[in-house]
Design a protein around this motif. Sequence first.
Motif, mmCIF file in Angstrom:
data_model
loop_
_atom_site.group_PDB
_atom_site.id
_atom_site.type_symbol
_atom_site.label_atom_id
_atom_site.label_comp_id
_atom_site.label_asym_id
_atom_site.label_seq_id
_atom_site.Cartn_x
_atom_site.Cartn_y
_atom_site.Cartn_z
ATOM 1 N N GLU A 142 43.045 54.947 88.055
ATOM 2 C CA GLU A 142 44.005 53.847 88.051
ATOM 3 C C GLU A 142 43.492 52.606 88.797
ATOM 4 N N LYS A 143 42.821 52.815 89.927
ATOM 5 C CA LYS A 143 42.367 51.684 90.750
ATOM 6 C C LYS A 143 41.163 50.967 90.160
ATOM 7 N N LYS A 144 40.477 51.594 89.215
ATOM 8 C CA LYS A 144 39.293 50.980 88.619
ATOM 9 C C LYS A 144 39.598 50.246 87.319
ATOM 10 N N MET A 145 40.776 50.478 86.777
ATOM 11 C CA MET A 145 41.108 49.906 85.468
ATOM 12 C C MET A 145 41.138 48.378 85.505
ATOM 13 N N GLN A 146 40.560 47.772 84.489
ATOM 14 C CA GLN A 146 40.641 46.328 84.353
ATOM 15 C C GLN A 146 42.074 45.942 83.989
ATOM 16 N N ARG A 147 42.591 44.894 84.626
ATOM 17 C CA ARG A 147 43.989 44.499 84.415
ATOM 18 C C ARG A 147 44.078 43.004 84.150
ATOM 19 N N ASP A 148 45.101 42.639 83.391
ATOM 20 C CA ASP A 148 45.316 41.217 83.140
ATOM 21 C C ASP A 148 46.069 40.590 84.304
ATOM 22 N N SER A 149 46.397 39.327 84.186
ATOM 23 C CA SER A 149 47.036 38.612 85.293
ATOM 24 C C SER A 149 48.434 39.134 85.610
ATOM 25 N N SER A 150 49.025 39.904 84.683
ATOM 26 C CA SER A 150 50.349 40.491 84.914
ATOM 27 C C SER A 150 50.263 41.930 85.413
ATOM 28 N N GLY A 151 49.049 42.422 85.639
ATOM 29 C CA GLY A 151 48.873 43.771 86.162
ATOM 30 C C GLY A 151 48.831 44.853 85.099
ATOM 31 N N ARG A 152 48.839 44.469 83.835
ATOM 32 C CA ARG A 152 48.774 45.455 82.754
ATOM 33 C C ARG A 152 47.336 45.891 82.516
ATOM 34 N N MET A 153 47.145 47.162 82.130
ATOM 35 C CA MET A 153 45.812 47.636 81.765
ATOM 36 C C MET A 153 45.303 46.830 80.578
ATOM 37 N N PHE A 154 44.037 46.415 80.665
ATOM 38 C CA PHE A 154 43.457 45.642 79.572
ATOM 39 C C PHE A 154 42.424 46.472 78.834
ATOM 40 N N LEU A 155 42.561 46.538 77.502
ATOM 41 C CA LEU A 155 41.587 47.218 76.660
ATOM 42 C C LEU A 155 41.078 46.240 75.610
ATOM 43 N N ASP A 156 39.766 46.142 75.526
ATOM 44 C CA ASP A 156 39.154 45.228 74.564
ATOM 45 C C ASP A 156 38.983 45.945 73.227
ATOM 46 N N VAL A 157 40.102 46.180 72.565
ATOM 47 C CA VAL A 157 40.105 46.915 71.295
ATOM 48 C C VAL A 157 40.963 46.176 70.281
#
Length: 257
Positions: free
Chosen positions: A89-104
């Motif tokens: 959880e602490k390593k996940m890339q997140r957007d400016s709103s704190g949501r997990m970001f997936l480049d898919v």
Amino acid sequence: RLKLTVDDHQSSLSAEVQKLDDEEKRIRDRLNVIDERKRQCAAENGITDVSDDDLIEINACGKIIAAKRGVLTQRKGTRLEALFSGRWEKKMQRDSSGRMFLDVNPKAFRAIVDWLNVLSISSEDDPPQSPSVDEEHKDMLNHQMVLFSGHRHSSLPGHSVKTPPVVDRFGDEVKKAINERWTSLQKLEAGAFVLEQSFQDEERFIDLFASGSTSDIITLNVSGTMMATRRATLLAVEDSMLAQQFDDTKWTEQGCD
């Protein structure tokens, strides 16, 4: 002479049992090392208060998709399960709103999430059909199914299974018991290898695919359509216009001239 024969037999049997005990201890120690690595990793990178009912919001290239953690992690042993398990959880890339970001591709990912939702309420005897999208996005969907849904340890190249020794110098019952234990230890070690490979693959997958900083998420307006992607994606083709436009090092060099 009989006593010597009996003593020799007993000594040989004790030595064989000791070999088995030593081999089992070695494998158990190996498993303990794996467990300890997982615990340390979870303590450093994960969270403990996770629940299947947690609602997770995912930013898939600018499209927001929400699903319960239990739905996303139901296929145990897959990269998708690892991704949303809470272990990273602490390593996940997140957007400016704190949501997990997936480049898919969001349409393909939406199809997978919808399929998982149906799967979670379906019986084993009547599973849902595989996820589907329009013809334009089929390749992307197939790629994501392999990336997320494939079992991490489905193939283990380079692993040679150790052949257990065959013991034939004792009575039938003793010999059978010893050989069965050697076989069970072989299976135990094969399982340890699978766990090691699975955890290594999981670490690599998270590092390469899902980790990163918020500043590396680029939002674009493409002919009126808003989308988001990782900076690394835009830099994939080094000499392209996109790479030149979004390469911070080039902007820094120009600014210093």
